[in-house]
Motif scaffolding. Structure first.
Motif, PDB file in Angstrom:
ATOM      1  N   ILE A  63      -0.083   8.314   6.967  1.00 26.21           N
ATOM      2  CA  ILE A  63      -1.211   7.555   7.518  1.00 26.21           C
ATOM      3  C   ILE A  63      -2.507   8.311   7.286  1.00 26.21           C
ATOM      4  CG2 ILE A  63      -2.293   6.720   9.642  1.00 26.21           C
ATOM      5  CD1 ILE A  63       0.479   6.021  10.683  1.00 26.21           C
ATOM      6  N   GLU A  64      -2.473   9.619   7.531  1.00 25.98           N
ATOM      7  CA  GLU A  64      -3.682  10.429   7.344  1.00 25.98           C
ATOM      8  C   GLU A  64      -4.083  10.480   5.877  1.00 25.98           C
ATOM      9  OE1 GLU A  64      -5.140  15.036   7.842  1.00 25.98           O
ATOM     10  OE2 GLU A  64      -3.793  14.208   9.357  1.00 25.98           O
ATOM     11  N   LEU A  65      -3.096  10.576   4.978  1.00 20.23           N
ATOM     12  CA  LEU A  65      -3.388  10.595   3.538  1.00 20.23           C
ATOM     13  C   LEU A  65      -4.100   9.311   3.127  1.00 20.23           C
ATOM     14  CD1 LEU A  65      -3.101  11.645   0.622  1.00 20.23           C
ATOM     15  CD2 LEU A  65      -0.804  10.618   0.585  1.00 20.23           C
ATOM     16  N   VAL A  66      -3.564   8.178   3.553  1.00 23.89           N
ATOM     17  CA  VAL A  66      -4.135   6.880   3.176  1.00 23.89           C
ATOM     18  C   VAL A  66      -5.535   6.714   3.757  1.00 23.89           C
ATOM     19  CG1 VAL A  66      -3.916   4.392   3.519  1.00 23.89           C
ATOM     20  CG2 VAL A  66      -1.915   5.729   2.846  1.00 23.89           C
ATOM     21  N   LEU A  89       0.805  -1.225   0.000  1.00 25.17           N
ATOM     22  CA  LEU A  89       0.000   0.000   0.000  1.00 25.17           C
ATOM     23  C   LEU A  89       0.836   1.271   0.000  1.00 25.17           C
ATOM     24  CD1 LEU A  89      -2.832   1.245   0.139  1.00 25.17           C
ATOM     25  CD2 LEU A  89      -2.697   1.066   2.638  1.00 25.17           C
ATOM     26  N   GLN A  90       1.975   1.267   0.691  1.00 26.97           N
ATOM     27  CA  GLN A  90       2.769   2.494   0.825  1.00 26.97           C
ATOM     28  C   GLN A  90       3.280   3.022  -0.521  1.00 26.97           C
ATOM     29  OE1 GLN A  90       3.679  -0.396   2.283  1.00 26.97           O
ATOM     30  NE2 GLN A  90       5.658  -0.995   1.424  1.00 26.97           N
ATOM     31  N   TRP A  91       3.380   2.139  -1.529  1.00 26.30           N
ATOM     32  CA  TRP A  91       3.887   2.573  -2.830  1.00 26.30           C
ATOM     33  C   TRP A  91       2.933   3.541  -3.523  1.00 26.30           C
ATOM     34  CZ3 TRP A  91       8.775   1.819  -3.135  1.00 26.30           C
ATOM     35  CH2 TRP A  91       9.358   0.717  -2.520  1.00 26.30           C
ATOM     36  N   LEU A  92       1.665   3.510  -3.170  1.00 20.07           N
ATOM     37  CA  LEU A  92       0.712   4.437  -3.764  1.00 20.07           C
ATOM     38  C   LEU A  92       0.910   5.865  -3.256  1.00 20.07           C
ATOM     39  CD1 LEU A  92      -2.718   2.558  -3.918  1.00 20.07           C
ATOM     40  CD2 LEU A  92      -1.176   3.136  -5.785  1.00 20.07           C
ATOM     41  N   CYS A  93       1.686   6.025  -2.202  1.00 13.63           N
ATOM     42  CA  CYS A  93       1.955   7.358  -1.665  1.00 13.63           C
ATOM     43  C   CYS A  93       3.090   8.054  -2.410  1.00 13.63           C
ATOM     44  CB  CYS A  93       2.295   7.276  -0.178  1.00 13.63           C
ATOM     45  SG  CYS A  93       0.951   6.619   0.841  1.00 13.63           S
ATOM     46  N   ASN A  94       3.744   7.347  -3.320  1.00 16.78           N
ATOM     47  CA  ASN A  94       4.857   7.913  -4.080  1.00 16.78           C
ATOM     48  C   ASN A  94       4.383   8.430  -5.437  1.00 16.78           C
ATOM     49  OD1 ASN A  94       6.477   7.008  -1.986  1.00 16.78           O
ATOM     50  ND2 ASN A  94       7.113   5.147  -3.065  1.00 16.78           N
ATOM     51  N   ALA A  95       5.042   9.463  -5.920  1.00 12.29           N
ATOM     52  CA  ALA A  95       4.782   9.976  -7.262  1.00 12.29           C
ATOM     53  C   ALA A  95       5.964   9.575  -8.140  1.00 12.29           C
ATOM     54  CB  ALA A  95       4.606  11.493  -7.235  1.00 12.29           C
ATOM     55  N   ARG A 127     -14.226  -7.126   4.653  1.00 12.90           N
ATOM     56  CA  ARG A 127     -13.107  -6.322   5.148  1.00 12.90           C
ATOM     57  C   ARG A 127     -11.936  -6.393   4.169  1.00 12.90           C
ATOM     58  NH1 ARG A 127     -12.205  -7.056  11.681  1.00 12.90           N
ATOM     59  NH2 ARG A 127     -14.345  -6.595  12.327  1.00 12.90           N
ATOM     60  N   ALA A 128     -11.114  -5.370   4.219  1.00 11.67           N
ATOM     61  CA  ALA A 128      -9.833  -5.359   3.517  1.00 11.67           C
ATOM     62  C   ALA A 128      -8.761  -5.029   4.541  1.00 11.67           C
ATOM     63  CB  ALA A 128      -9.835  -4.333   2.385  1.00 11.67           C
ATOM     64  N   VAL A 129      -7.689  -5.810   4.557  1.00 16.27           N
ATOM     65  CA  VAL A 129      -6.628  -5.622   5.554  1.00 16.27           C
ATOM     66  C   VAL A 129      -5.302  -5.423   4.840  1.00 16.27           C
ATOM     67  CG1 VAL A 129      -5.389  -6.657   7.486  1.00 16.27           C
ATOM     68  CG2 VAL A 129      -7.851  -7.023   7.262  1.00 16.27           C
ATOM     69  N   PHE A 130      -4.631  -4.324   5.166  1.00 17.50           N
ATOM     70  CA  PHE A 130      -3.362  -3.973   4.526  1.00 17.50           C
ATOM     71  C   PHE A 130      -2.262  -3.906   5.577  1.00 17.50           C
ATOM     72  CE2 PHE A 130      -6.820  -2.142   2.190  1.00 17.50           C
ATOM     73  CZ  PHE A 130      -6.495  -2.295   0.852  1.00 17.50           C
ATOM     74  N   GLN A 131      -1.232  -4.728   5.424  1.00 12.73           N
ATOM     75  CA  GLN A 131      -0.021  -4.544   6.214  1.00 12.73           C
ATOM     76  C   GLN A 131       0.866  -3.619   5.399  1.00 12.73           C
ATOM     77  OE1 GLN A 131       3.338  -5.948   5.403  1.00 12.73           O
ATOM     78  NE2 GLN A 131       4.025  -4.604   7.062  1.00 12.73           N
ATOM     79  N   PHE A 132       1.300  -2.502   6.001  1.00 14.08           N
ATOM     80  CA  PHE A 132       2.098  -1.549   5.227  1.00 14.08           C
ATOM     81  C   PHE A 132       3.090  -0.832   6.131  1.00 14.08           C
ATOM     82  CE2 PHE A 132      -0.981   1.077   7.153  1.00 14.08           C
ATOM     83  CZ  PHE A 132      -0.749   2.418   6.897  1.00 14.08           C
ATOM     84  N   TYR A 133       3.950  -0.042   5.486  1.00 16.13           N
ATOM     85  CA  TYR A 133       5.023   0.655   6.199  1.00 16.13           C
ATOM     86  C   TYR A 133       4.890   2.166   5.976  1.00 16.13           C
ATOM     87  CZ  TYR A 133       7.158  -3.990   6.460  1.00 16.13           C
ATOM     88  OH  TYR A 133       7.398  -5.310   6.700  1.00 16.13           O
TER      89      TYR A 133
END
Length: 243
Positions: free
Chosen positions: A135-138, A89-95, A122-128
């Protein structure tokens, strides 16, 4: 980590029939193998052709699909009984490209995921996450897409064992799961639109429309990959009216 993610899915223990689970960022199919071991069917999505080739070589039982999370999930409404994702999931925070705008890509992903899940799934994401702002953006984009839920932090006081899980729900009424390595109700961060607003207001941000406020807005746009004018001594300065 996938076993913990499946546990957080909270699938009905009285339902012995296999569930259809979406594995987002499935990679070489390791997490899919865990789903298989627990008797579930799964479909995996990953952006890497190479990793999917490895999964095929491993002869995983799940169906595999090449796709970019940020472009959305191409499935019919109500297809999946749940979704898991490990370290993606964290990769979606990159441009990574000029065309990538993280908030838009996150919303596109979450909105299409929401529609592809059954109600009460439910959807469960383990992320960094890098920081609190990420966290707030996601979470804000997930809530905007219709989900509710929050962050479960297992072993929050451990440097090595600490793990972040974003637990999203499509419907029904349920509390966030209890985090591992904590007392009940600790290690959980619930999110809602109102809570996000209160958090923003509590940070003592600059007065709206002030120079500091404008500069902060422009910097945030740059971080999200949005084309923004350069700062100058005229930034936020009031213009006199033309006569």
């Amino acid at each position: 980590m996938c076993e913990r993610a499946i546990e957080l899915l909270a699938l009905d223990p009285d339902d012995d029939s296999p569930q259809l689970i979406l594995d987002i960022g499935c990679g070489s199919g390791l997490s899919g193998s865990v789903l298989e071991d627990q008797g579930h069917f799964w479909i995996g999505v990953d952006i890497s052709n190479h990793m999917l080739d490895v999964a095929i070589d491993r002869e995983v039982e799940g169906d595999l699909l090449l796709g970019d999370m940020g472009q959305g999930m191409p499935f019919k409404a109500g297809t999946f009984d749940g979704a898991v994702s490990i370290s993606a999931l964290q990769w979606l925070c990159n441009a990574d490209k000029k065309s990538h705008v993280p908030p838009k890509r996150l919303y596109q992903f979450f909105s299409t995921l929401f529609s592809s899940l059954t109600r009460n799934a439910r959807a469960v994401f383990q992320f960094y996450p890098e920081n609190a702002d990420q966290i707030e953006l996601v979470t804000s984009q997930a809530m905007k897409a219709g989900f509710y839920g929050g962050i479960v932090v297992d072993y929050p006081n451990s440097t090595k064992a600490k793990k972040y899980f974003l637990v999203l729900m499509t419907g029904g009424v349920a509390k966030l799961p209890v985090a591992l390595g904590t007392e009940e109700n600790t290690g959980q961060i619930g999110y809602s639109r109102k809570q996000a607003e209160y958090a923003r207001n509590a940070r003592g941000k600059p007065l709206k429309k002030s120079r500091e406020w404008v500069l902060a807005k422009k910097e945030k746009r740059r971080q999200h990959g949005v084309e923004t004018r350069k700062d100058s001594r005229f930034t936020a300065r009031k213009r006199s009216g033309r006569f």
